[in-house]
Design a protein around this motif. Structure first.
Motif, mmCIF file in Angstrom:
data_model
loop_
_atom_site.group_PDB
_atom_site.id
_atom_site.type_symbol
_atom_site.label_atom_id
_atom_site.label_comp_id
_atom_site.label_asym_id
_atom_site.label_seq_id
_atom_site.Cartn_x
_atom_site.Cartn_y
_atom_site.Cartn_z
ATOM 1 N N PHE A 1 -8.688 -26.624 11.896
ATOM 2 C CA PHE A 1 -7.750 -27.854 12.019
ATOM 3 C C PHE A 1 -7.560 -28.605 13.358
ATOM 4 C CE2 PHE A 1 -2.972 -28.386 13.100
ATOM 5 C CZ PHE A 1 -2.696 -29.277 12.317
ATOM 6 N N TYR B 1 -10.848 -30.886 13.667
ATOM 7 C CA TYR B 1 -10.584 -31.869 12.906
ATOM 8 C C TYR B 1 -9.466 -33.012 13.346
ATOM 9 C CZ TYR B 1 -9.961 -34.915 8.843
ATOM 10 O OH TYR B 1 -9.982 -36.274 7.916
ATOM 11 N N LYS C 1 -10.984 -34.674 16.400
ATOM 12 C CA LYS C 1 -11.542 -35.529 16.095
ATOM 13 C C LYS C 1 -11.234 -37.001 15.635
ATOM 14 C CE LYS C 1 -14.413 -34.934 12.436
ATOM 15 N NZ LYS C 1 -15.478 -33.801 11.766
ATOM 16 N N GLU D 1 0.027 -32.232 9.497
ATOM 17 C CA GLU D 1 0.151 -31.457 8.339
ATOM 18 C C GLU D 1 -1.002 -31.741 7.591
ATOM 19 O OE1 GLU D 1 3.658 -31.177 6.208
ATOM 20 O OE2 GLU D 1 2.933 -29.209 5.038
ATOM 21 N N LEU D 2 -2.052 -30.451 7.321
ATOM 22 C CA LEU D 2 -3.025 -30.623 6.573
ATOM 23 C C LEU D 2 -2.991 -29.572 5.359
ATOM 24 C CD1 LEU D 2 -5.941 -31.512 9.113
ATOM 25 C CD2 LEU D 2 -5.088 -32.982 7.409
ATOM 26 N N ILE E 1 -5.879 -27.250 3.829
ATOM 27 C CA ILE E 1 -7.464 -26.761 4.362
ATOM 28 C C ILE E 1 -7.780 -25.743 3.372
ATOM 29 C CG2 ILE E 1 -8.779 -25.548 6.117
ATOM 30 C CD1 ILE E 1 -6.941 -27.067 8.281
ATOM 31 N N ILE F 1 -10.437 -22.538 2.739
ATOM 32 C CA ILE F 1 -11.320 -21.644 3.310
ATOM 33 C C ILE F 1 -11.671 -20.910 2.236
ATOM 34 C CG2 ILE F 1 -9.509 -20.172 4.144
ATOM 35 C CD1 ILE F 1 -11.371 -19.670 6.826
ATOM 36 N N ARG G 1 -9.729 -20.093 -0.849
ATOM 37 C CA ARG G 1 -8.258 -19.955 -0.760
ATOM 38 C C ARG G 1 -7.830 -21.435 -0.246
ATOM 39 N NH1 ARG G 1 -6.573 -17.190 4.482
ATOM 40 N NH2 ARG G 1 -4.445 -17.941 4.530
ATOM 41 N N THR H 1 -4.889 -23.460 1.899
ATOM 42 C CA THR H 1 -3.861 -23.317 2.730
ATOM 43 C C THR H 1 -3.026 -24.517 3.206
ATOM 44 O OG1 THR H 1 -5.150 -23.340 4.565
ATOM 45 C CG2 THR H 1 -4.996 -21.282 3.724
ATOM 46 N N VAL I 1 -1.590 -26.249 6.459
ATOM 47 C CA VAL I 1 -1.476 -25.777 7.879
ATOM 48 C C VAL I 1 -0.300 -27.091 8.597
ATOM 49 C CG1 VAL I 1 -2.882 -25.508 10.016
ATOM 50 C CG2 VAL I 1 -3.873 -25.037 7.676
ATOM 51 N N GLU J 1 -20.105 -28.616 11.871
ATOM 52 C CA GLU J 1 -19.711 -29.472 10.808
ATOM 53 C C GLU J 1 -20.790 -29.597 9.712
ATOM 54 O OE1 GLU J 1 -19.769 -34.370 11.185
ATOM 55 O OE2 GLU J 1 -17.917 -33.534 12.385
ATOM 56 N N SER K 1 -18.103 -34.922 7.173
ATOM 57 C CA SER K 1 -17.157 -34.874 8.398
ATOM 58 C C SER K 1 -15.960 -34.225 8.058
ATOM 59 C CB SER K 1 -16.668 -36.025 8.740
ATOM 60 O OG SER K 1 -16.052 -37.008 7.759
ATOM 61 N N LYS K 2 -15.615 -33.816 6.657
ATOM 62 C CA LYS K 2 -14.515 -33.134 6.546
ATOM 63 C C LYS K 2 -14.721 -31.571 5.981
ATOM 64 C CE LYS K 2 -11.763 -37.132 5.257
ATOM 65 N NZ LYS K 2 -11.546 -37.994 4.099
ATOM 66 N N TYR L 1 -16.722 -27.935 7.228
ATOM 67 C CA TYR L 1 -17.121 -27.200 8.291
ATOM 68 C C TYR L 1 -17.466 -25.812 8.025
ATOM 69 C CZ TYR L 1 -14.370 -30.493 11.410
ATOM 70 O OH TYR L 1 -13.863 -31.655 11.879
ATOM 71 N N ILE M 1 -15.334 -24.070 5.259
ATOM 72 C CA ILE M 1 -13.828 -24.672 5.407
ATOM 73 C C ILE M 1 -13.821 -26.297 4.968
ATOM 74 C CG2 ILE M 1 -12.171 -25.461 7.079
ATOM 75 C CD1 ILE M 1 -12.514 -22.914 8.355
ATOM 76 N N ILE N 1 -11.353 -29.737 4.822
ATOM 77 C CA ILE N 1 -10.158 -30.413 4.939
ATOM 78 C C ILE N 1 -9.981 -31.301 3.363
ATOM 79 C CG2 ILE N 1 -8.960 -32.183 6.465
ATOM 80 C CD1 ILE N 1 -9.995 -30.038 8.229
ATOM 81 N N ASP O 1 -7.665 -33.852 2.016
ATOM 82 C CA ASP O 1 -6.731 -34.817 2.353
ATOM 83 C C ASP O 1 -6.785 -35.920 1.161
ATOM 84 O OD1 ASP O 1 -8.962 -36.247 2.660
ATOM 85 O OD2 ASP O 1 -9.005 -37.079 4.372
#
Lengths: 381, 169
Positions: free
Chosen positions: A346, A349, A352, B2-3, B5, B7, B10, B12, B14, B60, B64-65, B67, B78, B80, B82
């Motif tokens: 988090f 990112y 970044k 707020e995002l 994510i 994993i 799962r 989550t 965040v 990465e 880019s989203k 990881y 992981i 992201i 969005d």
């Protein structure tokens, strides 16, 4: 070999010519059997057959793998000995007919017939057995007037009966553990012999000192059925220090290709006693960090820490037998640790996204000694 | 901030509560964490939580989203999630249903054998493609009786991970 008085495993002394041929052979010697590539080594093109119905397909796969790896698809069949130890003897011969052995290597920690960890001396070796096996290895070498460094491989059963397996007429991956305990540079000796020089050592000059272990580092994913893991190496930290040797070829920025064997490096440790060598290996594996590709390092650590390995009580089925325990050992990452990984992603990112913002996380924390400790901690120093 | 994510499997939520230098307060779903987190090197973080320190490496992934996060013993994937990711997921929903009809490989490699032809009927457990990577061959089998609809690769092709190889029906 049979003529030289070297005991061998029952099987065929020629290549398989047809499917019927293969079926006839197993009727003669009985199941289980193992299929091997004539020009093979390193476990490539090998298949064990326990049921007759698997035979034809196993021969086909073994031939195809042998063709890709060695450019020769001849395979042969032999009896498969259960609960065996794989113990091999290093020999060294010159063109004047002098041959000596440089003691044994215990190579029973194998996965799918690929050696994973080797050590010397072998935990099951006795001075009397070493003498007998060493003399047999020399006889095997003598029977072909062998020149150079070579390895005579044996299977040793639970009653310490031994059978000649094959001879590797080259310098092997695991040669550094022998170099370490006998104090000879095998590459140098090989060049001397090739140059027509006589051996500089007699059998009575050879002494094993201390204990050496080698772990092979593979680019593969132990959590995912050991799937090969080619790709870009991002970062490497290698272990250093007394009694630690690293033989490897990868570096940060190197792309591991799909065409070759997944072995990328070897860790060789030495100590006066076996326990000390195990402890040193544990530390070396902890310090060894390779990121970008998956490696077998953590898996090797779980083998080294296993009670049966520590006790020296293992055969070639060790990895198969303890596969579940080896997978699940050493795992202190709980739910919090998973969430912390999420939080780290988090922050990474969001930083970044706003790369030049004032909130970007800095190395400097409140206390200098604390910052220093934390930045060294990630490289495991 | 707020995002969402993901994993491994799962998902989550965040949310950043506060951030003062390295002291970070974040909620992950309903749990609130106060963590001392610092980036000690490129891709390397050191976290101190409840007096225990832990190192996390963040590399990465394919985009880019995405990881890969490595702790000492574990490795996590992981992502992201969005608005853009969600949009793409919705658009691909129809494709997902077809996924079980695509034979693909999780690792890169070279095609060494295609023992089937288009329109051939195959039985569950039958090998349809053999791939070699790092000198090991892996057989890929169908999990049910099916018909080979399309073969998307040729012998000796080099394939990437997750590339579709054969479509069955």
């Amino acid at each position: 070999m049979i003529n030289a008085g070297v005991p061998v495993v029952p099987g065929t002394n020629r290549k398989i010519i047809s499917n019927d041929d293969a079926l006839n052979i197993i009727k003669d010697i009985g199941l289980p059997v193992i299929i091997k590539a004539s020009s093979g080594g390193g476990g490539k093109g090998m298949r064990i057959v326990e049921h007759e119905s698997e035979l034809i397909n196993a021969v086909r796969m073994a031939k195809s793998e042998a063709m890709t790896a060695f450019g020769d698809d001849s395979v042969y069949i032999e009896k498969y000995i259960t609960e065996p130890h794989h113990i091999e003897f290093q020999i060294l011969g010159d063109k004047f007919g002098n041959i000596i052995h440089l003691c044994e290597r215990e190579c029973s920690i194998q996965r799918r017939h690929q050696k994973v960890i080797e050590e010397t001396p072998s935990p099951i070796m006795t001075p009397e057995l070493r003498e007998r096996m060493g003399q047999t290895a020399i006889a095997a070498g003598r029977s072909v007037n062998y020149e150079g460094v070579g390895t005579v491989e044996f299977l040793v059963d639970s009653n310490l009966n031994f059978f000649f397996l094959e001879m590797n007429t080259r310098l092997q991956v695991e040669h550094p553990i022998t170099e370490r305990v006998v104090g000879l540079d095998l590459v140098k000796e090989q060049i001397r012999v090739a140059n027509g020089e006589p051996l500089q050592y007699k059998q009575s000059d050879i002494r094993q000192l201390g204990h050496a272990i080698e772990c092979r580092i593979y680019a593969e994913d132990p959590d995912n059925n050991f799937m090969p893991s080619p790709g870009l190496v991002r970062h490497i930290t290698e272990p250093r220090g007394l009694g630690v040797r690293i033989d490897g070829y990868v570096y940060a920025g190197y792309e591991i290709p799909i065409y070759y064997d997944p072995m990328i490096s070897k860790v060789i440790v030495w100590a006066r006693k076996r326990d000390g060598a195990i402890d040193r290996m544990k530390r070396a594996l902890y310090e060894y960090k390779i990121s970008g590709v998956k490696t077998s390092i953590k898996y090797l650590e779980s083998i080294i820490k296993h009670p049966a390995f520590k006790a020296g009580n293992y055969d070639t089925h060790f990895i198969e037998k303890y596969s579940e325990e080896l997978k699940n050992s050493g795992d202190p990452c709980d739910a919090d640790c998973e969430d912390i990984a999420v939080i780290t992603a988090f922050i990474e990112y969001s930083d970044k996204l706003k790369k030049f913002s004032e909130h970007q996380i800095q190395v400097s924390s409140d206390v200098n000694w604390k910052s220093y400790g934390r930045s060294k901690g990630v490289v495991r120093i | 901030m707020e995002l969402q994510i993901k994993i491994n499997e799962r998902l989550t939520n965040v949310k950043l509560i506060s951030r003062e230098k390295n002291q970070i307060s974040v909620s992950v779903d309903d749990k609130i964490y106060s963590i001392d987190l610092c980036k000690v090197e490129e891709n390397e973080y050191s976290a101190i939580y409840n007096g225990k320190s832990q190192n996390i490496e963040i590399v990465e992934g394919e985009s880019s989203k995405k990881y890969i996060a490595n702790t000492y013993y574990k490795s996590f994937e992981i992502e992201i999630v969005d608005a853009e990711t969600r949009y793409l997921q919705n658009r691909n929903k129809g494709l997902l249903n077809q996924e079980q009809n695509i034979i693909s490989t999780p690792m890169p490699g070279k095609i060494v054998l295609i023992p089937v032809k288009v329109n051939e009927k195959v039985k569950a457990g039958q090998t349809v493609v053999v791939i070699s990577a790092m000198k090991m061959e892996s057989e890929y089998k169908v999990t049910r009786d099916a018909v080979i609809k399309k073969i998307l690769i040729n012998l000796n092709d080099t394939v990437k991970s997750n590339q579709p190889l054969i479509i069955i029906e």
